[in-house]
Enzyme design. Structure first.
Site, short mmCIF file in Angstrom:
data_model
loop_
_atom_site.label_atom_id
_atom_site.label_comp_id
_atom_site.label_asym_id
_atom_site.label_seq_id
_atom_site.Cartn_x
_atom_site.Cartn_y
_atom_site.Cartn_z
N GLU A 74 46.13 36.06 16.04
CA GLU A 74 46.30 34.61 16.18
C GLU A 74 47.45 34.13 15.30
O GLU A 74 47.33 33.15 14.56
CB GLU A 74 45.00 33.88 15.83
CG GLU A 74 43.81 34.35 16.64
CD GLU A 74 42.50 33.63 16.30
OE1 GLU A 74 42.57 32.51 15.75
OE2 GLU A 74 41.42 34.19 16.60
N GLU B 95 34.57 35.96 13.01
CA GLU B 95 34.35 35.19 11.77
C GLU B 95 32.90 35.22 11.27
O GLU B 95 32.33 34.19 10.95
CB GLU B 95 34.81 33.75 11.96
CG GLU B 95 36.27 33.65 12.37
CD GLU B 95 36.67 32.22 12.72
OE1 GLU B 95 35.89 31.29 12.45
OE2 GLU B 95 37.77 32.04 13.25
#
Length: 401
Positions: free
Chosen positions: A289, A179
């Site tokens: 995820e 991220e």
């Protein structure tokens, strides 16, 4: 001729005809939905010995994020039956595993690795560099002031060599950087303004992390991991980052698309576009995820003090139908791109526990966030197994192809 014998035969014939008529009438009058239910139940029983990993054996590994609680009891049995890859949910993140300069918490990570090895399950490492659940000490000197770029990168190298080096040959893939791309619609701001970015005065830490990881374990596959990878603006930012890494000969093997999705996002065209852009660079893809919440997100403009959780309507048939359709769409596309996809991992085992349950039912921003996220429980029902660890209808939409 014995007439009593004839009468007995005749009576027996009428009796057989009557029984046949009753059976035929019952079959004709049985509601169609009951027949369908019988077929579905038969399908489930016929394949009771198969798990997700078996249905997708010719496609890609199917993984799941695990905690220490997952390694025991019913969760453990479900993991072994259904999955052939595991990812530590929190126990390898920098803050939990390396809370101070000379202290490493290996216990939980070691147990997860041992669990995978003992059950012949592949292991993904998550993650080596992230702005959340970070080790705060890493950014400060003895005087409490921010460290220099040089010292920060040295600490990052030491951390990666210690963690990736410890599990060398056991972990087949790492989320190296997590991220690091800015989440706003500002097209001029590519990188997130994290401690890493600010102290390094730019994105040099990203390249450094990949080079350190490759040195620490040359055989491990290295991924850049992020959420909202299908959203047009962020998708282009991620593409620019990956393109630059490749041009600079940085050892990156692929991108992890986190896939924390909703009932109406992403659209099929957005997902295909994201896959096409990444694979055009010669990179592999993992969906790292995956979950599909039934909840609408909270408003991003709401403050933490005034934000109200989305009302909980429960897992209604209407929401279930939308979730089934979204899961089916996703896996239909996954199979179409099987030569590029090297893994699909669900984030948590069943609806009994999901990180989304502690997020007010909605996503404000990102990924499987830090342990200090709000814990007001509103069920999100995002996975393929229900609260009793039973297969949901969405499960069958994924495996019946």
């Amino acid at each position: 001729m014995n007439f009593s014998t004839v009468n007995k035969k005749t009576d027996r014939g009428f009796l057989l005809l009557a029984i046949a008529f009753i059976i035929l009438s019952f079959v004709q009058c049985t509601p169609k939905h009951q027949v369908a239910s019988s077929v579905q139940a038969g399908t489930a029983a016929d394949h009771a010995d198969k798990g997700l990993k078996d249905y997708y054996k010719k496609y890609f590994p199917i993984g799941v994020a695990v905690s220490m609680a997952s390694l025991h009891g019913l969760d453990s049995a479900l993991i072994v039956k259904e999955f052939n890859s595991v990812t530590p949910e929190n126990d390898m993140k920098m803050g939990p595993i390396h809370p101070s300069e000379n202290i490493y918490n290996w216990k939980n990570a070691d147990k997860i690795v041992d669990f995978g090895l003992s059950h012949h399950i592949k292991i993904r490492g998550h993650n080596l560099c992230w702005h959340n659940q970070e080790a705060a000490w890493m950014f400060k000197g003895i005087d409490g002031k921010p460290v220099t770029k040089e010292l920060l990168l040295q600490r990052l190298k030491d951390h990666i060599f210690a963690v990736a080096g410890r599990y060398k040959g056991k972990i087949y893939a790492w989320d190296v950087v997590n991220e690091a791309v800015d989440d706003s619609d500002d097209t001029t701001q590519i990188y997130r303004k994290s401690n890493w970015y600010n102290i390094c005065n730019g994105p040099d830490f990203i390249e450094a992390a990949f080079r350190y990881a490759h040195e620490a374990d040359p055989q491990a596959k290295l991924y850049y991991n992020d959420y909202n990878s299908e959203h047009p603006v962020k998708r282009e930012k991620i593409y620019k980052l990956l393109k630059k890494l490749i041009e600079d000969h940085v050892p990156v093997d692929g991108v992890g698309m986190q896939a924390h999705w909703k009932l109406n996002e992403p659209a099929p065209d957005e997902l295909r576009k994201a896959l096409d852009e990444v694979t055009s660079l010669g990179l592999k893809v993992q969906f790292t995820e995956l979950d599909i919440t039934i909840r609408l997100p909270q408003q991003k403009t709401a403050t933490a003090a005034t934000a109200q959780p989305t009302p909980d309507p429960g897992y209604t048939p209407e929401l279930e139908a939308q979730q089934i359709a979204q899961y089916k769409m996703a896996f239909d596309i996954f199979r179409q791109y099987k030569k590029f996809i090297t893994g699909v991992t669900f984030w948590n085992v069943s609806d009994r526990y999901s990180w989304l349950d502690g997020r007010g039912g909605g996503l404000m921003g990102g990924a499987a966030a830090g342990l200090n996220a709000p814990r007001a429980v509103i069920k999100a029902y995002p996975l393929l197994f229900d609260e009793n660890r039973e297969r949901k209808k969405a499960y069958w939409s994924v495996v019946n192809f």
